[in-house]
Structures are given as structure tokens and as C-alpha cells.
Design an enzyme around this catalytic site. Structure first.
Site, PDB file in Angstrom:
ATOM      1  N   HIS A  66       1.575   4.242  -2.976  1.00 38.52           N
ATOM      2  CA  HIS A  66       1.329   5.676  -2.801  1.00 38.52           C
ATOM      3  C   HIS A  66       2.322   6.519  -3.612  1.00 38.52           C
ATOM      4  O   HIS A  66       2.017   7.654  -3.986  1.00 38.52           O
ATOM      5  CB  HIS A  66       1.423   6.060  -1.327  1.00 38.52           C
ATOM      6  CG  HIS A  66       0.120   6.020  -0.601  1.00 38.52           C
ATOM      7  ND1 HIS A  66      -1.048   6.570  -1.116  1.00 38.52           N
ATOM      8  CD2 HIS A  66      -0.221   5.510   0.610  1.00 38.52           C
ATOM      9  CE1 HIS A  66      -2.033   6.384  -0.260  1.00 38.52           C
ATOM     10  NE2 HIS A  66      -1.562   5.738   0.791  1.00 38.52           N
TER      11      HIS A  66
ATOM     12  N   HIS B 134       0.840  -1.202   0.000  1.00 42.39           N
ATOM     13  CA  HIS B 134       0.000   0.000   0.000  1.00 42.39           C
ATOM     14  C   HIS B 134       0.875   1.253   0.000  1.00 42.39           C
ATOM     15  O   HIS B 134       0.660   2.175  -0.804  1.00 42.39           O
ATOM     16  CB  HIS B 134      -0.908  -0.036   1.229  1.00 42.39           C
ATOM     17  CG  HIS B 134      -1.735   1.187   1.447  1.00 42.39           C
ATOM     18  ND1 HIS B 134      -3.094   1.227   1.179  1.00 42.39           N
ATOM     19  CD2 HIS B 134      -1.416   2.430   1.929  1.00 42.39           C
ATOM     20  CE1 HIS B 134      -3.562   2.429   1.476  1.00 42.39           C
ATOM     21  NE2 HIS B 134      -2.561   3.177   1.935  1.00 42.39           N
ATOM     22  N   GLU B 135       1.861   1.294   0.891  1.00 42.61           N
ATOM     23  CA  GLU B 135       2.703   2.491   0.994  1.00 42.61           C
ATOM     24  C   GLU B 135       3.592   2.662  -0.241  1.00 42.61           C
ATOM     25  O   GLU B 135       3.812   3.791  -0.693  1.00 42.61           O
ATOM     26  CB  GLU B 135       3.552   2.431   2.264  1.00 42.61           C
ATOM     27  CG  GLU B 135       2.767   2.348   3.558  1.00 42.61           C
ATOM     28  CD  GLU B 135       1.722   3.454   3.715  1.00 42.61           C
ATOM     29  OE1 GLU B 135       1.895   4.538   3.108  1.00 42.61           O
ATOM     30  OE2 GLU B 135       0.727   3.243   4.424  1.00 42.61           O
TER      31      GLU B 135
ATOM     32  N   GLU C  79      -5.995   6.619  -1.637  1.00 37.57           N
ATOM     33  CA  GLU C  79      -5.978   5.467  -0.738  1.00 37.57           C
ATOM     34  C   GLU C  79      -6.551   4.226  -1.414  1.00 37.57           C
ATOM     35  O   GLU C  79      -6.069   3.108  -1.170  1.00 37.57           O
ATOM     36  CB  GLU C  79      -6.761   5.784   0.536  1.00 37.57           C
ATOM     37  CG  GLU C  79      -6.179   6.910   1.371  1.00 37.57           C
ATOM     38  CD  GLU C  79      -4.778   6.605   1.896  1.00 37.57           C
ATOM     39  OE1 GLU C  79      -4.446   5.406   2.017  1.00 37.57           O
ATOM     40  OE2 GLU C  79      -4.037   7.553   2.187  1.00 37.57           O
TER      41      GLU C  79
ATOM     42  N   ASP D 233      -4.657   0.749  -1.826  1.00 37.38           N
ATOM     43  CA  ASP D 233      -5.209  -0.518  -1.344  1.00 37.38           C
ATOM     44  C   ASP D 233      -5.148  -1.579  -2.439  1.00 37.38           C
ATOM     45  O   ASP D 233      -4.727  -2.722  -2.205  1.00 37.38           O
ATOM     46  CB  ASP D 233      -6.655  -0.339  -0.896  1.00 37.38           C
ATOM     47  CG  ASP D 233      -6.791   0.300   0.478  1.00 37.38           C
ATOM     48  OD1 ASP D 233      -5.805   0.284   1.242  1.00 37.38           O
ATOM     49  OD2 ASP D 233      -7.879   0.807   0.784  1.00 37.38           O
TER      50      ASP D 233
ATOM     51  N   HIS E  34      -9.528   7.895   3.498  1.00 40.25           N
ATOM     52  CA  HIS E  34      -9.628   6.435   3.392  1.00 40.25           C
ATOM     53  C   HIS E  34     -11.100   6.048   3.264  1.00 40.25           C
ATOM     54  O   HIS E  34     -11.964   6.630   3.921  1.00 40.25           O
ATOM     55  CB  HIS E  34      -9.061   5.737   4.628  1.00 40.25           C
ATOM     56  CG  HIS E  34      -7.625   6.035   4.895  1.00 40.25           C
ATOM     57  ND1 HIS E  34      -7.213   7.197   5.508  1.00 40.25           N
ATOM     58  CD2 HIS E  34      -6.502   5.318   4.643  1.00 40.25           C
ATOM     59  CE1 HIS E  34      -5.897   7.188   5.627  1.00 40.25           C
ATOM     60  NE2 HIS E  34      -5.438   6.059   5.116  1.00 40.25           N
TER      61      HIS E  34
ATOM     62  N   ARG F 282     -12.923  -0.778   1.863  1.00 46.26           N
ATOM     63  CA  ARG F 282     -11.527  -1.019   1.489  1.00 46.26           C
ATOM     64  C   ARG F 282     -11.337  -2.475   1.062  1.00 46.26           C
ATOM     65  O   ARG F 282     -10.557  -2.769   0.144  1.00 46.26           O
ATOM     66  CB  ARG F 282     -10.589  -0.690   2.651  1.00 46.26           C
ATOM     67  CG  ARG F 282     -10.628   0.759   3.075  1.00 46.26           C
ATOM     68  CD  ARG F 282      -9.626   1.072   4.154  1.00 46.26           C
ATOM     69  NE  ARG F 282      -8.249   1.077   3.628  1.00 46.26           N
ATOM     70  CZ  ARG F 282      -7.217   1.594   4.269  1.00 46.26           C
ATOM     71  NH1 ARG F 282      -7.381   2.127   5.474  1.00 46.26           N
ATOM     72  NH2 ARG F 282      -6.015   1.564   3.732  1.00 46.26           N
TER      73      ARG F 282
END
Length: 219
Positions: free
Chosen positions: A69, A65-66, A125, A129, A182, A188
């Protein structure tokens, strides 16, 4: 006053902006770095006795996920040195905008506790995800290298997605939905697996319940 004193000076990219005990992970495009804090290295994200499918489905999805980004609707505007410049071609930017609009439209259709999700507000976000789970599942399969795992009646591949879903089991209040970038926890999960060919293959979903032409794909 400390922050004001920094004005006009170069950014110190060695400075820690969070305390290690915080249960969090984040990406900073101006530093071009993602940070996994020590506080997150516990359940439901990680435990050193867990089998690989749980570790990759939980903490692996967070790490993915990070990383993603760095290439979401904000991250893609910053180059490798953290400067906000267009480093993609016009053609790539146009394709990116077209493909991310699919995510906006998809998440606009979701509701949680009577609140309709704002697909534009949550776009970054949601991209992270989706990309995070895709990356983590690939990493899990690479590590397993053809070895099969089972727990009860479920395969390791299936339990990878269960571990991901368990991350977002929580009590929710709709008061924060309008301002939170989010999507709510259930969305999610649902939004991500709706786009995941890996999930559809793992659970042998039919084309009726998991149509490939409805999936949003980016990374």
C-alpha cells in the site's frame, strides 16, 4: 470535539488510531506506517502451531499487502515523511500509470453475483493484493532455503496459495460492492493468482490456461 481541537497542530505519529483487539491491519500514508493489530493474530490469519506455508500464505500475504500500500496509487503520492509531494520522476510516474492501467482493465472484466467490478475504484487494494502475495511467497522461499514441505498430496508451495485463498472465504452480499474499495473475496483470489508467475510455476499451469502475456505486473 477532540478531533476538532487537533486542527492546526502537528500530527502525533505516536498515537494509536485503532484498538488492539480489532481484527484488522492497515497502512497510513500520512504516517508512513503499517499496523498489524493483535486481533488479527488468530485463524484464519495466524496460529503459532501452523507450518510456514500456512503462516506466510495467510498472515504473510496480509503483511505484504500493507507494505505494498505504500507504493499503490495513493501511497506513491506520499514521501517518507508522510507529505503529499511528487517524489518520483515524471518518467517513473508515467510508467506507473501505464502498468497500473493493466490492473484496471483486468479487474473491469470480472463479475461477482452479477456485479461488474470497478477496476479503478478497487485499484489500490488490487495492487496491494498482488504485491502482498508476491512478497510473502518470496519470504516463504527464503525462510525454507530449499527445504521441501508436504501435506498429503500437496507441496508446501502449493498449500501457500491455498492458505491465501482461504483468507477470503466468506458469505457476500452484493449491496456493498459498489462502494467497497476491495474487490469481493473470490475476485481478490482469482485476480491475484491470474497475475502470479509463482502460482503458475508452482501448479505447472500451461501457457493456455495461464498465459504470461495476460499478466499484470507492478511490484
Amino acid at each position: 470535539m477532540q478531533n476538532l481541537a487537533r486542527y492546526g497542530h502537528p500530527i502525533d505519529k505516536t498515537e494509536w488510531l485503532s484498538i488492539p483487539t480489532e481484527v484488522n491491519a492497515h497502512y497510513n500514508p500520512q504516517f508512513n506506517q503499517f499496523v498489524i493489530l493483535a486481533g488479527i493474530l488468530g485463524p484464519p490469519f495466524y496460529h503459532n502451531t501452523w507450518p510456514p506455508f500456512m503462516i506466510y500464505g495467510a498472515l504473510g500475504a496480509v503483511i505484504g499487502h500493507e507494505i505494498t500500500h505504500g507504493f499503490d496509487d495513493t501511497g506513491q503520492q506520499y514521501n517518507e515523511d508522510g507529505y503529499r509531494v511528487q517524489w518520483w520522476t515524471d518518467h517513473s510516474v508515467a510508467n506507473f500509470s501505464r502498468q497500473t492501467q493493466c490492473f484496471v482493465n483486468q479487474y473491469n472484466q470480472y463479475n461477482e453475483q452479477g456485479y461488474r467490478i470497478n477496476g479503478q475504484l478497487t485499484l489500490g487494494e488490487n495492487i496491494a493484493d498482488n504485491g502482498g502475495v508476491h512478497i510473502a511467497f518470496q519470504a516463504y522461499k527464503n525462510v525454507m532455503n530449499g527445504m521441501l514441505q508436504r501435506a498429503g498430496n500437496y507441496t508446501g508451495d502449493q498449500l501457500f496459495f491455498v492458505a491465501f485463498a482461504q483468507l477470503w472465504c466468506s458469505k457476500l452480499s452484493s449491496h456493498s460492492f459498489a462502494s467497497d474499495t476491495h474487490s469481493p473475496g473470490p475476485i481478490r483470489v482469482l485476480g491475484t493468482i491470474a497475475n502470479s508467475e509463482q502460482f503458475a510455476t508452482t501448479y505447472q499451469c500451461s501457457s493456455r490456461t495461464h498465459p504470461s502475456n495476460n499478466r499484470c505486473e507492478l511490484w
